[in-house]
Design an enzyme around this catalytic site. Structure first.
Site, PDB file in Angstrom:
ATOM      1  N   HIS A 171       2.338  88.315  -0.626  1.00  0.00           N
ATOM      2  CA  HIS A 171       1.175  88.809  -0.347  1.00  0.00           C
ATOM      3  C   HIS A 171       1.001  88.325   1.135  1.00  0.00           C
ATOM      4  O   HIS A 171       1.351  87.406   1.606  1.00  0.00           O
ATOM      5  CB  HIS A 171      -0.104  88.025  -1.257  1.00  0.00           C
ATOM      6  CG  HIS A 171      -1.190  88.060  -0.937  1.00  0.00           C
ATOM      7  ND1 HIS A 171      -2.076  89.371  -1.582  1.00  0.00           N
ATOM      8  CD2 HIS A 171      -2.501  87.693  -0.340  1.00  0.00           C
ATOM      9  CE1 HIS A 171      -3.152  89.383  -1.140  1.00  0.00           C
ATOM     10  NE2 HIS A 171      -3.686  88.553  -0.505  1.00  0.00           N
ATOM     11  N   CYS A 205      -2.562  95.035   0.874  1.00  0.00           N
ATOM     12  CA  CYS A 205      -2.881  93.593   1.324  1.00  0.00           C
ATOM     13  C   CYS A 205      -2.365  93.900   2.665  1.00  0.00           C
ATOM     14  O   CYS A 205      -2.840  93.213   3.703  1.00  0.00           O
ATOM     15  CB  CYS A 205      -2.306  92.365   0.647  1.00  0.00           C
ATOM     16  SG  CYS A 205      -0.419  92.609   0.387  1.00  0.00           S
TER      17      CYS A 205
END
EC number: 3.4.19.12
Length: 520
Positions: free
Chosen positions: A371, A189
């Site tokens: 994230h 990510c």
């Protein structure tokens, strides 16, 4: 074949046969192996050994290629000795060939070319290989297995990781076809978030109709963007600092494909503990935000958390929970409660500060729940770029609103207009069955009955509600039947009036009495 006897000359045992010479050479350096040498030098045992060899060679017409002996007595005397081979010049045997034992031999056997008996770590030539005192067959098997293992280990390096592929989604961004990298469940990510910002800024462009891209290609594009950066100031000190940052950034780039370690501070949306990973964001002019802040209206939590980072706060909680000081234990519990209440790593105070700090139209990276996401602020609202691979075919689904800490935002298109993912129901779902229609009608009637009872002020009960709903449903189903009966039988209306009006029943009884009368 002429018989010959083995002679012992100065510690050497020489046995002669046709075309065969046995030479057991004494090593001058073996001073600590007298018991073994005395056993070997025993004339009777040596004579028996050579005689046995001659008997084995008697049936052979041609000079034999191998010579074996079952030196059981010698093997017992030299069970602790190790057999080592000398160099080719010292171990050459006249008119002899090497011997390879067969697997059917039960007795220990070894080549008679040249033998040296020595104890462990004694009498071993410095350049001679060390071999086992076991049979040559066992030794050969062990060495072969070891060699096979070594070769297999040398030819089997670390298994190369297959290149990761990521699907590319094409959207219309500011009236231009722009590529967006989608992410699988465990994709990198940080790399995807940074690359999507560069794509939305048109710093990086993919060829048209590109459907997949590899990690190596993404790293190459990112490296080109980093190397194309020029220092903003020409001062000598700033240039040196810029060069150092460039070097650190290039060293950090490979980590982007596996994940970054960031350590947030709870004092501001831009506060992170400085790590080399943050240099990449600084060089590319990409803001890095988070929304995990302490509410200033909770002084106890502010005092317990302070200016610590996440890692420091966890260490403090562990230390204070095992403290003997009650105040420290209480402070540790307050800090732990803060982490548990903000398990989503986003607080409402942090969301407000995030909305205030972010600039209008600014593309940034938002860190939450370990994230990294691409974020933008549009008309005072925050939106996250939808990179889930499940929306690859949903061209209209581009952004997701960020307006609460629960994470249930609304989907928007590239122009930030609300949209819904297209759902193509099946034919069975589009046309519900008759049973489903009846169930839906029953549920609707039940709601109507509940509302009627509430208007009348009656306390709803489960049994009465169910009966009322069934009655309404039954009347609704009987309406089309009664209409058909009215068309076929005009008197059907009177029969229905009997169930609802006592006067109708009385009139019908009177008519029945009249029909019973007969005129004479």
């Amino acid at each position: 074949m002429a018989d010959s006897c083995a002679d012992t000359v100065d510690g050497e045992i020489k046995g002669f046969s046709e075309g065969q010479q046995l030479n057991i050479t004494k090593n001058e350096d073996l001073e600590q192996t007298k018991p073994q040498k005395e056993a070997i030098a025993n004339t009777e045992e040596s004579s028996a050994c050579v005689s046995q060899i001659k008997q084995d060679l008697a049936p052979c017409k041609d000079p034999p290629t191998t010579t074996t002996a079952s030196l059981e007595d010698d093997a017992k005397a030299t069970s602790s000795a190790s057999v080592t081979s000398k160099s080719q010049d010292e171990s050459e045997v006249i008119n002899s060939q090497s011997y390879t034992p067969s697997q059917s031999e039960a007795t220990p056997s070894f080549s008679m070319a040249s033998l040296e008996f020595s104890e462990e770590n004694n009498g071993v030539p410095p350049d001679g290989p060390l071999s086992s005192a076991k049979s040559a067959r066992d030794g050969n098997q062990v060495s072969v297995q070891e060699n096979e293992g070594a070769v297999a280990g040398a030819m089997r390096p670390a298994e190369p990781t297959m290149p990761a592929y990521y699907f590319v989604k094409w959207i219309t961004w500011k009236e231009k076809k722009t590529a967006v990298i989608t992410q699988s469940e465990n994709g990198p990510c940080p790399l995807i978030a940074i690359m999507n910002i560069l794509l939305l800024r048109w710093k990086v462009k993919f060829p048209a109709q590109t459907e997949v891209v590899t990690t190596e290609e993404l790293m190459a594009h990112l490296g080109e963007c980093v190397l194309s950066i020029k220092p903003r100031e020409k001062a000598e000190g700033m240039e040196l600092n810029f060069q150092q940052n460039m070097s650190d950034a290039m060293a950090v780039l490979p980590k982007l494909s596996t994940g970054l370690d960031v350590n947030v501070r709870f004092t501001g949306v831009s506060d992170f503990e400085y790590t080399p990973e943050c240099i990449v964001f600084d060089l590319l002019d990409i803001p890095l935000y988070h929304g995990w802040l302490v509410d200033p209206q909770s002084p106890e939590v502010v005092s317990a958390v302070g200016k610590l980072s996440y890692n420091q706060l966890v260490e403090k909680i562990i230390e204070f929970k095992h403290s003997t000081d009650s105040s420290q234990v209480s402070e540790g519990l307050i800090a732990e409660q803060f982490l548990e209440s903000t398990a989503t790593q986003l607080s409402y105070h942090g969301l407000c500060e995030l909305n205030t700090t972010a600039k209008e139209g600014e593309l940034s990276v938002f860190f939450r729940n370990n994230h990294f996401s691409t974020m933008i602020k549009h008309k005072g609202h925050l939106y996250l770029l939808v990179t889930d691979q499940g929306f690859l075919q949903e061209e209209s689904v581009v952004w997701e609103s960020l307006h609460n800490v629960e994470g249930d935002g609304n989907f928007c298109d590239s122009d930030f207009r609300l949209c819904h993912p297209s759902q193509k129901p099946s034919a069975a779902a589009a046309q519900p069955s008759t049973q489903q229609q009846q169930q839906m009608q029953i549920d609707q009637d039940y709601l109507v009955a509940m509302s009627l009872q509430q208007e009348q002020g009656e306390a709803p009960g489960p049994l009465s509600d169910l009966e009322l709903a069934r009655q309404l449903q039954q009347e609704e189903y009987q309406q089309p039947q009664t209409q058909q009966q009215q068309q076929q039988q005009p008197s059907a209306g009177q029969m229905r009036g009997q169930a609802t009006s006592p006067q109708g029943g009385q009139r019908r009884r009177e008519k029945k009495e009249e029909t019973d009368c007969c005129i004479l």
